[in-house]
Design a protein around this motif. Structure first.
Motif, short mmCIF file in Angstrom:
data_model
loop_
_atom_site.label_atom_id
_atom_site.label_comp_id
_atom_site.label_asym_id
_atom_site.label_seq_id
_atom_site.Cartn_x
_atom_site.Cartn_y
_atom_site.Cartn_z
N LEU A 18 8.24 1.42 4.46
CA LEU A 18 9.60 1.71 4.01
C LEU A 18 9.91 1.02 2.68
CD1 LEU A 18 11.56 1.59 7.38
CD2 LEU A 18 11.10 3.59 5.95
N LEU A 19 9.46 -0.22 2.53
CA LEU A 19 9.68 -0.92 1.26
C LEU A 19 8.93 -0.23 0.12
CD1 LEU A 19 9.58 -4.63 2.43
CD2 LEU A 19 11.54 -3.40 1.49
N ALA A 20 7.75 0.33 0.41
CA ALA A 20 7.01 1.05 -0.63
C ALA A 20 7.74 2.32 -1.03
CB ALA A 20 5.61 1.38 -0.13
N VAL A 21 8.32 3.00 -0.06
CA VAL A 21 9.01 4.25 -0.37
C VAL A 21 10.30 3.99 -1.15
CG1 VAL A 21 10.26 6.17 0.68
CG2 VAL A 21 8.02 5.52 1.55
N PHE A 22 11.03 2.95 -0.78
CA PHE A 22 12.32 2.70 -1.40
C PHE A 22 12.27 1.72 -2.57
CE2 PHE A 22 13.68 4.10 2.89
CZ PHE A 22 14.34 5.24 2.47
N SER A 23 11.09 1.27 -2.97
CA SER A 23 10.97 0.37 -4.10
C SER A 23 11.18 1.12 -5.40
CB SER A 23 9.58 -0.29 -4.09
OG SER A 23 9.44 -1.13 -5.19
N ARG A 24 11.96 0.53 -6.30
CA ARG A 24 12.22 1.18 -7.59
C ARG A 24 11.10 0.91 -8.60
NH1 ARG A 24 17.14 3.35 -8.55
NH2 ARG A 24 18.72 2.98 -6.96
N ASN A 25 10.37 -0.16 -8.41
CA ASN A 25 9.27 -0.51 -9.31
C ASN A 25 7.97 0.05 -8.74
OD1 ASN A 25 7.35 -1.71 -10.90
ND2 ASN A 25 8.36 -3.71 -10.90
N LYS A 28 5.37 -2.63 -7.59
CA LYS A 28 5.75 -3.24 -6.32
C LYS A 28 5.51 -2.29 -5.16
CE LYS A 28 9.15 -6.48 -8.12
NZ LYS A 28 10.56 -6.86 -8.15
N ALA A 29 5.74 -1.00 -5.37
CA ALA A 29 5.48 -0.02 -4.33
C ALA A 29 4.00 0.02 -3.97
CB ALA A 29 5.95 1.37 -4.78
N VAL A 30 3.13 -0.06 -4.97
CA VAL A 30 1.69 -0.08 -4.71
C VAL A 30 1.31 -1.35 -3.95
CG1 VAL A 30 -0.56 -0.23 -5.83
CG2 VAL A 30 1.10 1.44 -6.62
N LEU A 31 1.92 -2.46 -4.29
CA LEU A 31 1.61 -3.71 -3.58
C LEU A 31 2.10 -3.66 -2.13
CD1 LEU A 31 2.29 -6.33 -6.37
CD2 LEU A 31 0.10 -5.50 -5.51
N TRP A 32 3.23 -3.00 -1.86
CA TRP A 32 3.69 -2.85 -0.48
C TRP A 32 2.74 -1.94 0.30
CZ3 TRP A 32 6.25 -6.34 1.64
CH2 TRP A 32 7.29 -7.01 1.00
N VAL A 33 2.20 -0.93 -0.35
CA VAL A 33 1.22 -0.07 0.31
C VAL A 33 -0.05 -0.87 0.62
CG1 VAL A 33 -0.24 1.97 0.01
CG2 VAL A 33 2.14 2.05 -0.65
N LEU A 34 -0.42 -1.78 -0.27
CA LEU A 34 -1.55 -2.66 -0.01
C LEU A 34 -1.31 -3.51 1.24
CD1 LEU A 34 -4.25 -3.99 -0.84
CD2 LEU A 34 -2.90 -5.58 -2.22
N VAL A 35 -0.13 -4.06 1.38
CA VAL A 35 0.22 -4.84 2.57
C VAL A 35 0.09 -3.96 3.82
CG1 VAL A 35 2.11 -6.03 3.74
CG2 VAL A 35 1.66 -6.48 1.33
N MET A 36 0.56 -2.73 3.73
CA MET A 36 0.46 -1.82 4.87
C MET A 36 -0.99 -1.52 5.21
SD MET A 36 1.67 2.09 5.38
CE MET A 36 0.36 2.60 4.34
N PHE A 37 -1.82 -1.27 4.21
CA PHE A 37 -3.23 -0.97 4.46
C PHE A 37 -3.95 -2.16 5.11
CE2 PHE A 37 -3.61 2.45 0.94
CZ PHE A 37 -3.16 3.41 1.83
N LEU A 38 -3.64 -3.36 4.67
CA LEU A 38 -4.30 -4.53 5.25
C LEU A 38 -3.87 -4.74 6.69
CD1 LEU A 38 -4.22 -6.99 2.22
CD2 LEU A 38 -6.14 -5.63 3.08
#
Length: 172
Positions: A18-25, A28-38
Motif C-alpha cells: 500500500l505504501l508503494a502504491v500511494f507513495s508520491r516519490n 520510495k515506491a520502488v524501495l517499498w516494493v523491495l521491502v515487500m519482496f523481501l
C-alpha cells in the motif's frame, strides 16, 4: 509462533504494498516494493520453499527492481505532476468496490484445493526438494517452451543492444 510470524509477514507485505502504491516519490515506491519482496521471500522460507525464496530475492528484488530504478532515473522526472482530486466520485467508487467484493466472494464460494497430480506430490517434494523436481519437470515435459523462452529473451537483449547502438550512432 508460526501464526504470529505469518501474521507479521502478511501485514508487512500488505502495508509495504500500500505504501508503494500511494507513495508520491517513484524511488520510495520502488524501495517499498523491495521491502515487500523481501518479506515475501521470508514467507517462502517459512513454507520450506528455499528455491522460490532464492528466486524471489535474485530475480525480483535484484533484477526487476534494479530495472525499475533505471527506468525511473532514465525518464528524469523534473517535477511532480499534480492532478485535481476526484471528490465527486466517492459513491461510484464505493459501488465499484462493493461490486468487486461481491464478485470475489462469489468466486471464492466454490473454492476447493486441488489434488496432487503427477510427480509434484508433497512426499516427493520432501524427498527430493523443490529445485530438483522443478528442473526435471521443466527439462522433461516443457523443454520446447523453455528453449523458446530462452531464445526470445536472447533476441530481446540483442534487439535492445542494436537499438541503443543505432541511437548512439545517430546522435554522434
Amino acid at each position: 509462533m508460526e501464526k504470529v510470524l505469518f501474521g507479521y509477514l502478511s501485514l508487512a507485505m500488505l502495508v509495504s504494498a500500500l505504501l508503494a502504491v500511494f507513495s508520491r516519490n517513484a524511488v520510495k515506491a520502488v524501495l517499498w516494493v523491495l521491502v515487500m519482496f523481501l518479506h515475501q521471500a521470508v514467507l517462502f522460507l517459512t513454507l520450506q520453499a528455499e528455491f522460490l525464496a532464492a528466486v524471489q530475492v535474485i530475480v525480483y528484488a535484484g533484477a526487476v527492481l534494479v530495472l525499475f530504478l533505471f527506468v525511473v532515473y532514465m525518464i528524469n522526472l523534473r517535477e511532480e505532476l499534480r492532478l485535481p482530486r476526484f471528490l465527486g466520485s466517492y459513491p461510484l467508487a464505493f459501488l465499484a468496490v462493493f461490486g468487486l467484493l461481491v464478485l470475489a466472494a462469489a468466486g471464492l464460494s466454490g473454492y476447493h484445493t486441488a489434488q496432487a497430480l503427477g510427480i509434484l506430490t508433497p512426499e516427493a517434494l520432501l524427498k527430493y526438494g523443490h529445485a530438483r523436481l522443478l528442473g526435471e519437470h521443466l527439462f522433461r515435459e516443457h523443454l520446447l517452451a523453455f528453449e523458446v523462452a530462452g531464445v526470445l529473451l536472447l533476441v530481446a537483449v540483442l534487439g535492445a543492444v542494436v537499438l541503443v547502438r543505432r541511437i548512439r550512432e545517430g546522435a554522434v
